[in-house]
Design a protein around this motif. Structure first.
Motif, PDB file in Angstrom:
ATOM      1  N   THR A 182       0.844  -1.195   0.000  1.00  0.00           N
ATOM      2  CA  THR A 182       0.000   0.000   0.000  1.00  0.00           C
ATOM      3  C   THR A 182       0.877   1.241   0.000  1.00  0.00           C
ATOM      4  OG1 THR A 182      -0.119  -0.016   2.412  1.00  0.00           O
ATOM      5  CG2 THR A 182      -1.923  -1.112   1.214  1.00  0.00           C
ATOM      6  N   TYR A 183       0.305   2.328  -0.436  1.00  0.00           N
ATOM      7  CA  TYR A 183       0.995   3.605  -0.250  1.00  0.00           C
ATOM      8  C   TYR A 183       0.013   4.604   0.349  1.00  0.00           C
ATOM      9  CZ  TYR A 183      -1.034   5.723  -4.532  1.00  0.00           C
ATOM     10  OH  TYR A 183      -1.879   6.233  -5.476  1.00  0.00           O
ATOM     11  N   HIS A 184       0.573   5.530   1.114  1.00  0.00           N
ATOM     12  CA  HIS A 184      -0.240   6.451   1.900  1.00  0.00           C
ATOM     13  C   HIS A 184       0.354   7.851   1.757  1.00  0.00           C
ATOM     14  CE1 HIS A 184      -1.949   2.870   3.998  1.00  0.00           C
ATOM     15  NE2 HIS A 184      -0.753   2.396   3.636  1.00  0.00           N
ATOM     16  N   LEU A 185      -0.506   8.838   1.612  1.00  0.00           N
ATOM     17  CA  LEU A 185      -0.084  10.221   1.400  1.00  0.00           C
ATOM     18  C   LEU A 185      -0.625  11.100   2.526  1.00  0.00           C
ATOM     19  CD1 LEU A 185      -0.952  10.386  -2.402  1.00  0.00           C
ATOM     20  CD2 LEU A 185       1.336  10.118  -1.432  1.00  0.00           C
ATOM     21  N   PHE A 186       0.221  11.932   3.080  1.00  0.00           N
ATOM     22  CA  PHE A 186      -0.241  12.884   4.087  1.00  0.00           C
ATOM     23  C   PHE A 186       0.430  14.225   3.841  1.00  0.00           C
ATOM     24  CE2 PHE A 186       3.385  10.606   5.954  1.00  0.00           C
ATOM     25  CZ  PHE A 186       4.201  11.643   6.380  1.00  0.00           C
ATOM     26  N   ARG A 187      -0.194  15.272   4.349  1.00  0.00           N
ATOM     27  CA  ARG A 187       0.370  16.610   4.215  1.00  0.00           C
ATOM     28  C   ARG A 187       0.992  17.031   5.541  1.00  0.00           C
ATOM     29  NH1 ARG A 187       0.058  19.202  -0.254  1.00  0.00           N
ATOM     30  NH2 ARG A 187       0.660  21.165   0.746  1.00  0.00           N
ATOM     31  N   ALA A 188       2.188  17.576   5.457  1.00  0.00           N
ATOM     32  CA  ALA A 188       2.898  18.087   6.626  1.00  0.00           C
ATOM     33  C   ALA A 188       3.905  19.109   6.136  1.00  0.00           C
ATOM     34  CB  ALA A 188       3.600  16.964   7.381  1.00  0.00           C
ATOM     35  N   ALA A 189       4.141  20.144   6.933  1.00  0.00           N
ATOM     36  CA  ALA A 189       5.074  21.214   6.573  1.00  0.00           C
ATOM     37  C   ALA A 189       4.725  21.819   5.214  1.00  0.00           C
ATOM     38  CB  ALA A 189       6.512  20.703   6.591  1.00  0.00           C
ATOM     39  N   GLY A 190       3.424  21.846   4.910  1.00  0.00           N
ATOM     40  CA  GLY A 190       2.968  22.500   3.699  1.00  0.00           C
ATOM     41  C   GLY A 190       3.188  21.740   2.419  1.00  0.00           C
ATOM     42  N   ARG A 191       3.529  20.428   2.508  1.00  0.00           N
ATOM     43  CA  ARG A 191       3.761  19.669   1.295  1.00  0.00           C
ATOM     44  C   ARG A 191       3.254  18.236   1.465  1.00  0.00           C
ATOM     45  NH1 ARG A 191       9.222  19.078  -0.823  1.00  0.00           N
ATOM     46  NH2 ARG A 191       8.089  17.595  -2.125  1.00  0.00           N
ATOM     47  N   GLU A 192       3.273  17.463   0.392  1.00  0.00           N
ATOM     48  CA  GLU A 192       2.856  16.066   0.413  1.00  0.00           C
ATOM     49  C   GLU A 192       4.039  15.162   0.710  1.00  0.00           C
ATOM     50  OE1 GLU A 192      -0.082  14.001  -2.540  1.00  0.00           O
ATOM     51  OE2 GLU A 192       1.952  13.726  -3.343  1.00  0.00           O
ATOM     52  N   TRP A 193       3.785  14.131   1.548  1.00  0.00           N
ATOM     53  CA  TRP A 193       4.768  13.092   1.871  1.00  0.00           C
ATOM     54  C   TRP A 193       4.118  11.732   1.621  1.00  0.00           C
ATOM     55  CZ3 TRP A 193       9.443  14.778   4.432  1.00  0.00           C
ATOM     56  CH2 TRP A 193       9.441  16.132   4.796  1.00  0.00           C
ATOM     57  N   MET A 194       4.953  10.715   1.419  1.00  0.00           N
ATOM     58  CA  MET A 194       4.435   9.365   1.183  1.00  0.00           C
ATOM     59  C   MET A 194       5.076   8.365   2.138  1.00  0.00           C
ATOM     60  SD  MET A 194       4.787   6.829  -2.175  1.00  0.00           S
ATOM     61  CE  MET A 194       3.981   7.966  -3.313  1.00  0.00           C
ATOM     62  N   VAL A 195       4.260   7.430   2.622  1.00  0.00           N
ATOM     63  CA  VAL A 195       4.753   6.207   3.238  1.00  0.00           C
ATOM     64  C   VAL A 195       4.443   5.070   2.285  1.00  0.00           C
ATOM     65  CG1 VAL A 195       4.429   4.537   5.093  1.00  0.00           C
ATOM     66  CG2 VAL A 195       4.614   6.974   5.633  1.00  0.00           C
ATOM     67  N   LEU A 196       5.476   4.397   1.820  1.00  0.00           N
ATOM     68  CA  LEU A 196       5.337   3.257   0.910  1.00  0.00           C
ATOM     69  C   LEU A 196       5.549   1.995   1.729  1.00  0.00           C
ATOM     70  CD1 LEU A 196       5.021   2.284  -2.049  1.00  0.00           C
ATOM     71  CD2 LEU A 196       7.516   2.494  -2.266  1.00  0.00           C
ATOM     72  N   ALA A 197       4.463   1.250   1.982  1.00  0.00           N
ATOM     73  CA  ALA A 197       4.499   0.075   2.865  1.00  0.00           C
ATOM     74  C   ALA A 197       4.552  -1.189   2.014  1.00  0.00           C
ATOM     75  CB  ALA A 197       3.269   0.069   3.770  1.00  0.00           C
ATOM     76  N   LEU A 198       5.684  -1.911   2.098  1.00  0.00           N
ATOM     77  CA  LEU A 198       5.931  -3.050   1.220  1.00  0.00           C
ATOM     78  C   LEU A 198       5.937  -4.372   1.984  1.00  0.00           C
ATOM     79  CD1 LEU A 198       8.802  -1.538  -0.967  1.00  0.00           C
ATOM     80  CD2 LEU A 198       6.329  -1.532  -1.411  1.00  0.00           C
ATOM     81  N   ASP A 199       5.483  -5.386   1.322  1.00  0.00           N
ATOM     82  CA  ASP A 199       5.373  -6.731   1.873  1.00  0.00           C
ATOM     83  C   ASP A 199       6.739  -7.315   2.254  1.00  0.00           C
ATOM     84  OD1 ASP A 199       3.547  -9.220   2.144  1.00  0.00           O
ATOM     85  OD2 ASP A 199       5.171  -9.944   0.851  1.00  0.00           O
ATOM     86  N   TRP A 200       6.691  -8.390   2.993  1.00  0.00           N
ATOM     87  CA  TRP A 200       7.875  -9.161   3.408  1.00  0.00           C
ATOM     88  C   TRP A 200       8.765  -9.514   2.229  1.00  0.00           C
ATOM     89  CZ3 TRP A 200      11.354 -11.635   6.243  1.00  0.00           C
ATOM     90  CH2 TRP A 200      11.752 -12.939   5.945  1.00  0.00           C
ATOM     91  N   ARG A 201       8.172  -9.913   1.120  1.00  0.00           N
ATOM     92  CA  ARG A 201       8.946 -10.275  -0.072  1.00  0.00           C
ATOM     93  C   ARG A 201       8.237  -9.757  -1.322  1.00  0.00           C
ATOM     94  NH1 ARG A 201      12.548 -10.832   2.910  1.00  0.00           N
ATOM     95  NH2 ARG A 201      13.919 -12.636   3.210  1.00  0.00           N
ATOM     96  N   LEU A 202       8.978  -8.994  -2.117  1.00  0.00           N
ATOM     97  CA  LEU A 202       8.418  -8.467  -3.357  1.00  0.00           C
ATOM     98  C   LEU A 202       8.689  -9.412  -4.517  1.00  0.00           C
ATOM     99  CD1 LEU A 202       8.618  -5.789  -1.597  1.00  0.00           C
ATOM    100  CD2 LEU A 202       8.819  -4.609  -3.806  1.00  0.00           C
ATOM    101  N   SER A 203       7.652  -9.632  -5.300  1.00  0.00           N
ATOM    102  CA  SER A 203       7.808 -10.352  -6.558  1.00  0.00           C
ATOM    103  C   SER A 203       8.154  -9.339  -7.645  1.00  0.00           C
ATOM    104  CB  SER A 203       6.490 -11.045  -6.920  1.00  0.00           C
ATOM    105  OG  SER A 203       5.479 -10.070  -7.160  1.00  0.00           O
ATOM    106  N   ALA A 204       8.359  -9.826  -8.853  1.00  0.00           N
ATOM    107  CA  ALA A 204       8.600  -8.910  -9.966  1.00  0.00           C
ATOM    108  C   ALA A 204       7.418  -7.961 -10.136  1.00  0.00           C
ATOM    109  CB  ALA A 204       8.844  -9.700 -11.253  1.00  0.00           C
ATOM    110  N   LYS A 205       6.200  -8.479  -9.923  1.00  0.00           N
ATOM    111  CA  LYS A 205       5.015  -7.624 -10.010  1.00  0.00           C
ATOM    112  C   LYS A 205       5.018  -6.577  -8.903  1.00  0.00           C
ATOM    113  CE  LYS A 205       1.990 -11.034 -12.223  1.00  0.00           C
ATOM    114  NZ  LYS A 205       0.741 -11.840 -12.094  1.00  0.00           N
ATOM    115  N   GLY A 206       5.492  -6.975  -7.722  1.00  0.00           N
ATOM    116  CA  GLY A 206       5.557  -6.032  -6.612  1.00  0.00           C
ATOM    117  C   GLY A 206       6.510  -4.880  -6.896  1.00  0.00           C
ATOM    118  N   TYR A 207       7.680  -5.193  -7.438  1.00  0.00           N
ATOM    119  CA  TYR A 207       8.630  -4.149  -7.793  1.00  0.00           C
ATOM    120  C   TYR A 207       8.053  -3.228  -8.858  1.00  0.00           C
ATOM    121  CZ  TYR A 207      12.603  -6.006  -5.146  1.00  0.00           C
ATOM    122  OH  TYR A 207      13.461  -6.396  -4.145  1.00  0.00           O
TER     123      TYR A 207
END
Length: 610
Positions: A182-207
């Motif tokens: 999943t990815y999550h977007l929040f605003r702080a300090a007047g701009r957009e930031w992202m948290v990119l939450a990745l699984d235990w193991r990424l497949s080629a599709k995950g990358y």
């Protein structure tokens, strides 16, 4: 500029006091159980009418909360939600004071990935759901079958923390088709930031999915969270190296990574393909007392100080203090090791410039700077030959004076808020005296002005890395020639000039002058100003008292005594020079930008930086 900063400081002090007050009072809601005490069966409901979660999106101080492996608290028949609930309640109760914008769990929520375990931790996280708090989770190797990657299909993890749980949240950006990223977007300090939450193991599709998310948000700084990456100080695991090679290294947006899995806590810093540092942090306390007691890591971002201050605490143990802590709890209440409590220095604007450069402020026309009462305005948009015209039109032109064969240079370097985009480079040296400076021409109206009704003098300056106090101290930025003795004012040193805005041996700006109503010298002192940094100074007199400002902020050593006007004997003013006993004594070593003198007191909002 200073007003908002002071407000942030006050908010920070209040936040710190609130947290310490919490430590003392230990009145945390839901803090109950430890070994031998009854545990609550379900999460305690929050008070009716509790305010929704609304972090300040513009404050330049905000907090990202992190919760690592909680697996031993959700292990088959020994499920214990209380520590997790205590940590989540802490975030709810201190969200406003700390300006908590988001929470990231780093995986291994459970020990066995069983349905009952996920049901329990899912209920705990319901505390955040009911208040609309933005958070992310991800699967660790204990939450799913560890031999699988993100194409594993349905699991109790996905049933509990799949994309459907986050839909409708203001911070939820989206999920991969398999649901494990999943990815999550929040605003702080007047701009957009992202948290990119990745699984235990990424497949080629995950990358491929992760790269597509980053490509669709090219100007957003990213905190990457995953379960495994750093294994020890300065070291990555084999899978962590793969993640670095295939994703982190080539995406400059990723400036911070957070992972659990291994212990003890550790840190690494690596230079990415763009030549920028990426901070990689391992945080995991499952090996400590009570399975880590749902420790949380608080990442306090401060974009004014260009720092992330990191702290690790257990709200559950803190909340038990009033009942008396056992020996191990006293050791775990707050962690202070080098990997648990530290600061990360990041020049955010510079670090993010590669993918989201801040546009330079455009130069402003002379007409905008000629506020009412302007008696002199000089700017240096091109190299200087013999003279510099006073752009106010008042005839206070400057002539170049050379000493010992010295010369003036020119640079396009300038303060980011300076009206013009250029500066003069002074090359003064004390002994033997050498350099060049500027002085007002004979007969300039400024030479005889006494500013009885008040004045504002502004200047921009920057000192180089090799500035040496033994050769360069006490040079004047702006000064008036003529001595106290010549004016008949013999208090203090009669050979000192009538007015000088100078830099001490500690690079402290000093405004020292003889007012019309005093025999002696009145002095305003600023604090040390670091090298290789542009600074703006303003001296403001309202006809009664004088205040020195650095970067629009008043200094502490502003005298309270009445100071009316500036004594004159009709002699020139100097830029970049300082005279003692009527003779040139020191020449500036550094760059000087726009200089303006106004015959009235200006408010901060009218300074050239605005």
């Amino acid at each position: 500029m200073c007003t908002s900063h002071e407000h942030d400081q006050a908010e920070a002090a209040q936040a710190g006091a609130g947290r310490r007050g919490f430590l003392r009072a230990t009145a945390l809601l839901g803090a109950a159980a430890t070994a031998g005490l009854a545990l609550p069966a379900v999460a305690e409901a929050l008070p009716a009418g509790a305010a929704a979660w609304r972090p300040d999106p513009d404050s330049r101080r905000f907090t990202l909360a992190v919760m690592p492996d909680t697996q031993y608290l959700f292990d088959g028949p020994s499920i214990d939600k209380a520590p997790v609930e205590a940590s989540l309640r802490y975030l709810l109760e201190h969200g406003r004071q700390e300006n908590i914008v988001f929470l990231s769990h780093l995986g291994d929520l459970t020990q066995n990935g069983a349905e009952a375990e996920f049901t329990a931790i899912g209920e705990a996280f319901g505390l955040l759901d009911r208040r609309g708090v933005g958070y992310s989770v991800l699967a660790g190797n204990h939450d799913v079958r560890s031999s699988t990657d993100d194409q594993r299909g349905a699991t109790p993890y996905l049933d509990t923390f799949g994309p459907d749980r986050f839909r409708g949240k203001s911070t939820f950006g989206g999920a991969s088709p398999d649901g494990y990223h999943t990815y999550h977007l929040f605003r702080a300090a007047g701009r957009e930031w992202m948290v990119l939450a990745l699984d235990w193991r990424l497949s080629a599709k995950g990358y491929a999915w992760a790269k597509d998310v980053l490509a669709r948000h090219p100007k957003t700084p990213v905190v990457l969270t995953t379960h495994e990456l750093v294994v020890e100080d300065d070291g990555l695991s084999a899978y962590g190296q793969q993640l670095w090679d295939q994703l982190v290294d080539g995406h400059d947006q990723i400036f911070l990574t957070l992972n659990g899995h291994y212990w003890p806590a550790a840190r690494a810093t690596r230079r990415n393909a763009a030549g920028h540092d990426v901070h990689l942090h391992l945080t995991n306390y499952q090996n400590r007392y009570f399975g880590g007691a749902a420790m949380i890591r608080l990442y306090r971002f401060d974009l004014d100080r260009n720092t992330i201050d990191v702290e690790t605490v257990s709200p559950w143990i803190l909340g038990r203090a009033a009942k008396g802590l056992n020996e191990l709890e006293r050791q775990e209440i707050e962690l202070s090791g080098d990997a648990d409590r530290f600061s990360v220095d990041i020049d955010f604007a510079e670090r993010f410039a590669g993918f989201d450069p801040v546009p330079a402020r455009a130069a402003r026309p002379v007409s905008e700077m000629l506020v009412a009462g302007t008696v002199a305005y000089w700017r240096f948009e091109k190299p200087v030959s013999g003279s510099v015209r006073d752009l106010s039109g008042r005839g206070n032109d400057l002539a170049v004076v050379t000493v010992g064969g010295g010369s003036l240079g020119w640079s396009s370097d300038h303060h980011p808020d300076q009206p013009s985009h250029g500066s003069l480079e002074f090359r003064g040296f004390k002994s033997p005296l050498k350099g060049a400076y500027l002085r007002t021409v004979d007969g300039a109206p400024l030479n005889s002005a006494t500013f009885r009704s008040g004045y504002t003098i502004e200047a921009f300056y920057r000192l180089p890395a090799d500035w040496d106090p033994s050769h360069h101290a006490w040079s004047g930025l702006v000064s008036r020639t003529g001595t106290g003795g010549a004016a008949g004012k013999t208090g203090d040193d009669p050979d000192e000039p009538l007015a000088t805005l100078s830099l001490s041996n500690d690079r402290e700006p000093q405004w020292a002058m003889r007012p019309l109503n005093q025999e002696g010298i009145a002095t305003n002192w600023g604090q040390e100003t670091p090298l290789e940094t542009w600074w703006h100074l303003a001296v403001v007199n309202d006809g009664r008292r004088t205040t020195l400002y650095v970067q629009g902020c008043p200094v502490v050593r502003n005298p309270k005594a009445s100071a009316v006007g500036i004594t004159s004997v009709g002699l020139p003013w100097l830029l970049g020079g300082y005279a003692y006993g009527g003779e040139i004594d020191q020449i500036l070593y550094g760059r000087l930008g726009d200089v303006r003198i106004v015959a009235r007191a200006l408010p901060v909002t009218s300074f050239m930086t605005h």
